[in-house]
Design an enzyme around this catalytic site. Structure first.
Site, PDB file in Angstrom:
ATOM      1  CG  HIS A 144      -1.749  -0.919   1.354  1.00  0.00           C
ATOM      2  ND1 HIS A 144      -3.248  -0.864   1.934  1.00  0.00           N
ATOM      3  CD2 HIS A 144      -2.190  -2.274   0.526  1.00  0.00           C
ATOM      4  CE1 HIS A 144      -3.862  -1.802   1.708  1.00  0.00           C
ATOM      5  NE2 HIS A 144      -3.242  -2.719   1.087  1.00  0.00           N
ATOM      6  CD  GLU A 190      -2.043   4.185   3.398  1.00  0.00           C
ATOM      7  OE1 GLU A 190      -2.859   4.421   3.927  1.00  0.00           O
ATOM      8  OE2 GLU A 190      -1.504   3.483   2.458  1.00  0.00           O
ATOM      9  CB  CYS A 199      -6.657  -0.442   5.110  1.00  0.00           C
ATOM     10  SG  CYS A 199      -5.034  -0.954   5.053  1.00  0.00           S
ATOM     11  CB  CYS A 213      -2.011   1.567   6.254  1.00  0.00           C
ATOM     12  SG  CYS A 213      -1.715   0.757   4.617  1.00  0.00           S
TER      13      CYS A 213
END
Length: 167
Positions: free
Chosen positions: A55, A57, A85, A88
Site C-alpha cells: 500500500h 503508506e 486501512c 496501514c
C-alpha cells in the site's frame, strides 16, 4: 526555506496517486515528512509487486525508515490521499508516526475514523494526531475517475473490445 503546508503535501500525494493510477494501481499516494523535509514517498504497488502489503503508506514508511536509518518515525507526519486501512493504521502506530493527514474517507475500509479509530485508540501504546478531509474532493475524484475508467474498459472487453460512447 519552503514551508510544507498540509495543502501542499496533499498535492504531492495526489501527484503520486495519479502516478499509481497511470500504472494500473489503485490511485493512492503517500508521503512522510520530518522537520519540513520529505523523507518517504510511495504509491500503491500491489499489482506491480504482487504484494498485498504494498500500500502507498507502507511503501512511504519503508522509504522513510531507510532514510533516517531507524524504524521509529518519531515526530513525522504521513500524508495520504485515502483514509488508511487497518493494516496501514496499525503500521503508523507501530512506527510511532506523530501525525496522519488523509484526504478522503474510506467508508468501507477506513481504520482512522470510518470503521475503526486505530491511531487514537487509548488501549494502544502509541497514539497519533489525526487530520482528515484535506483536499478531500480532489482525492475522491482521482479514485472515482480511476474506477469509472476501469469499469468502462471491463464493459468494452465484454463487448469484444468495442468501446460504446455513453455506456
Amino acid at each position: 526555506m519552503t514551508i510544507l503546508t498540509d495543502h501542499a503535501c496533499m498535492g504531492i500525494a495526489l501527484v503520486l496517486a495519479r502516478r499509481a493510477g497511470s500504472r494500473g494501481e489503485v490511485p493512492v499516494g503517500a508521503l512522510v515528512v520530518h522537520g519540513g523535509r520529505i523523507i518517504g514517498r510511495g504509491y500503491n504497488l500491489r499489482e506491480a509487486h504482487g504484494d498485498p502489503t504494498a500500500h502507498a503508506e507502507i511503501v512511504a514508511l519503508r522509504m522513510a525508515a531507510r532514510s533516517i536509518g531507524h524504524w521509529r518515525l518519531l515526530e513525522t507526519t504521513l500524508y495520504v490521499t485515502l483514509e488508511p486501512c487497518a493494516m496501514c493504521a496499525g503500521a503508523l502506530v507501530n512506527a510511532r508516526v506523530g501525525r496522519v493527514v488523509y484526504g478522503c474517507p474510506d467508508p468501507k475500509a477506513g481504520a482512522v475514523h470510518s470503521m475503526f479509530g486505530i491511531p487514537t485508540d487509548r488501549r494502544l501504546n502509541h497514539r497519533l494526531e489525526v487530520t482528515g478531509g484535506v483536499r478531500a474532493a480532489e482525492c475522491a475524484t482521482v479514485l472515482r475517475d480511476f474506477f469509472r475508467a476501469r469499469r468502462k474498459r471491463a464493459r468494452a472487453s465484454r463487448r469484444g473490445g468495442r468501446v460504446v460512447e455513453g455506456a
